[in-house]
Motif scaffolding. Structure first.
Motif, PDB file in Angstrom:
ATOM      1  N   THR A  28      16.249  34.628  26.027  1.00 33.39           N
ATOM      2  CA  THR A  28      15.999  33.552  25.102  1.00 33.39           C
ATOM      3  C   THR A  28      14.451  33.306  25.880  1.00 33.39           C
ATOM      4  N   ILE A  30      10.128  31.478  25.037  1.00 28.51           N
ATOM      5  CA  ILE A  30       9.206  29.909  24.502  1.00 28.51           C
ATOM      6  C   ILE A  30       7.965  30.582  24.840  1.00 28.51           C
ATOM      7  N   LYS A  34       2.612  30.824  17.695  1.00 31.32           N
ATOM      8  CA  LYS A  34       3.512  31.757  16.873  1.00 31.32           C
ATOM      9  C   LYS A  34       3.560  32.810  16.593  1.00 31.32           C
ATOM     10  N   ALA A  47      14.601  33.014  19.931  1.00 32.00           N
ATOM     11  CA  ALA A  47      13.667  31.483  20.252  1.00 32.00           C
ATOM     12  C   ALA A  47      14.525  30.103  20.348  1.00 32.00           C
ATOM     13  N   ALA A  48      13.171  29.686  21.278  1.00 30.99           N
ATOM     14  CA  ALA A  48      13.797  28.599  21.658  1.00 30.99           C
ATOM     15  C   ALA A  48      12.573  28.004  21.470  1.00 30.99           C
ATOM     16  N   ALA A  49      13.176  25.940  21.670  1.00 28.48           N
ATOM     17  CA  ALA A  49      12.865  25.398  21.032  1.00 28.48           C
ATOM     18  C   ALA A  49      11.868  24.342  22.131  1.00 28.48           C
ATOM     19  N   SER A  50      12.277  24.533  23.539  1.00 33.19           N
ATOM     20  CA  SER A  50      12.082  23.803  23.850  1.00 33.19           C
ATOM     21  C   SER A  50      12.287  24.540  25.869  1.00 33.19           C
ATOM     22  N   GLU A  53      15.631  23.761  26.555  1.00 31.20           N
ATOM     23  CA  GLU A  53      16.696  25.372  25.903  1.00 31.20           C
ATOM     24  C   GLU A  53      16.720  26.758  26.422  1.00 31.20           C
TER      25      GLU A  53
END
Length: 300
Positions: A28, A30, A34, A47-50, A53
């Motif tokens: 996982t 980040i 993009k 993909a993690a948003a933070s 995460e």
């Protein structure tokens, strides 16, 4: 242990992720860019948003960022790894930062129950992508034993260089002072050969089979004679930053670093003239002074 994470999926971090996946780990990750995230998910990453995460999904997380401030933010921040990793998990600090910054991170993490493995790497873009990095790992032996499979997935050589945060970064600073000097000498020798009319292939043949030949010199000379000054995975900002760390450690300890200082000035010039270039672009600055360029084959 099969769950891992990567913070920072650029030239180096993407290689870490690629080889973790290749060795059967879930990853996982980040990154703020993009396109990097798209490439990461295309290879099978999640993909993690933070950062939090990433921490909640992983047992071991590599931190491959550019600066000590960034490392502190992703590790110690309210949304950071130390606050969200489960006890017994590990943070592998693979970014190159100042030794005192690694020590400060270790002090702040004391009592968290999360292991901090200070393990900067060497081998550059080819080593990261090929899974052949050299790791300078510092942590208690029990932690290094437990997380050895994760490190072995991305590295061909794991050296246990100490037990405390900062020990790995200190060895890396010593290494970069040497590599910076090797780069600088190669850039100057290339310009000297260019001015003298020696073809680049001749220089490479001789250097690579002499006692001076090594991975650092040979790779730099290959890039120079093929005029590959951008997009090779070795941006000048990284080496410039690393030499700054080496020079700072020398000042802190009262150690004169004459050769590394000269290399630092060459990298200053290259970065100022060609801020988007890779390490080898320093040669172009010297070539512009002498009015000659080194190509693989001499121009008619």
């Amino acid at each position: 242990m099969k769950t891992t994470g990567v913070i920072g999926i650029g030239d180096m971090g993407s290689g870490l992720a690629k080889n973790l996946l290749k060795n059967g780990f879930s990853v996982t990750g980040i990154d703020p860019v993009k396109d990097r995230m798209n490439a990461f998910t295309d290879m099978g990453g999640v993909a993690a948003a933070s950062v939090a995460e990433v921490a909640r999904a992983a047992e071991a997380v590599f931190v491959m960022v550019m600066s000590g401030d960034q490392a502190k933010s992703v590790i110690l921040g309210a949304d950071g790894l130390a606050a969200h990793l489960r006890p017994g998990s590990a943070i592998l600090l693979s970014a190159t930062i100042k030794p005192h910054e690694a020590r400060e991170i270790g002090q702040e993490m004391s009592g968290s129950g999360v292991h901090l493995i200070d393990t900067p790497v060497s081998g550059g873009f080819p080593g990261a992508q090929g899974g052949t990095l050299t790791m300078m790992a510092a942590a208690p032996d029990a932690a290094l034993d437990e997380f050895a499979p994760v490190m072995q997935a991305v590295s061909a050589n794991i050296h246990r260089v100490g037990t405390r945060p900062g020990d790995g970064q200190t060895v890396k600073a010593c290494l970069q002072s040497l590599i910076g000097a090797q780069f600088a000498a190669t850039f100057e020798a290339a310009a000297l050969a260019a001015k003298a009319g020696v073809p680049g292939q001749v220089l490479l043949d001789v250097f690579s089979t002499s006692s001076a030949g090594c991975g650092v010199v040979n790779n730099a000379l290959e890039k120079i004679i093929d005029r590959q000054f951008e997009g090779t995975g070795s941006h000048i900002n990284t080496m410039h930053k690393d030499l700054t760390i080496s020079m700072g450690l020398g000042e802190e300890l009262g150690v004169p670093l004459h050769t590394a200082s000269a290399a630092m000035q060459i990298f200053h010039a290259g970065r100022t003239r060609y801020p988007d270039g890779d390490n080898w672009v320093c040669t172009r600055v010297i070539e512009e002074i002498v009015g000659a360029e080194l190509h693989r084959q001499a121009k008619p």
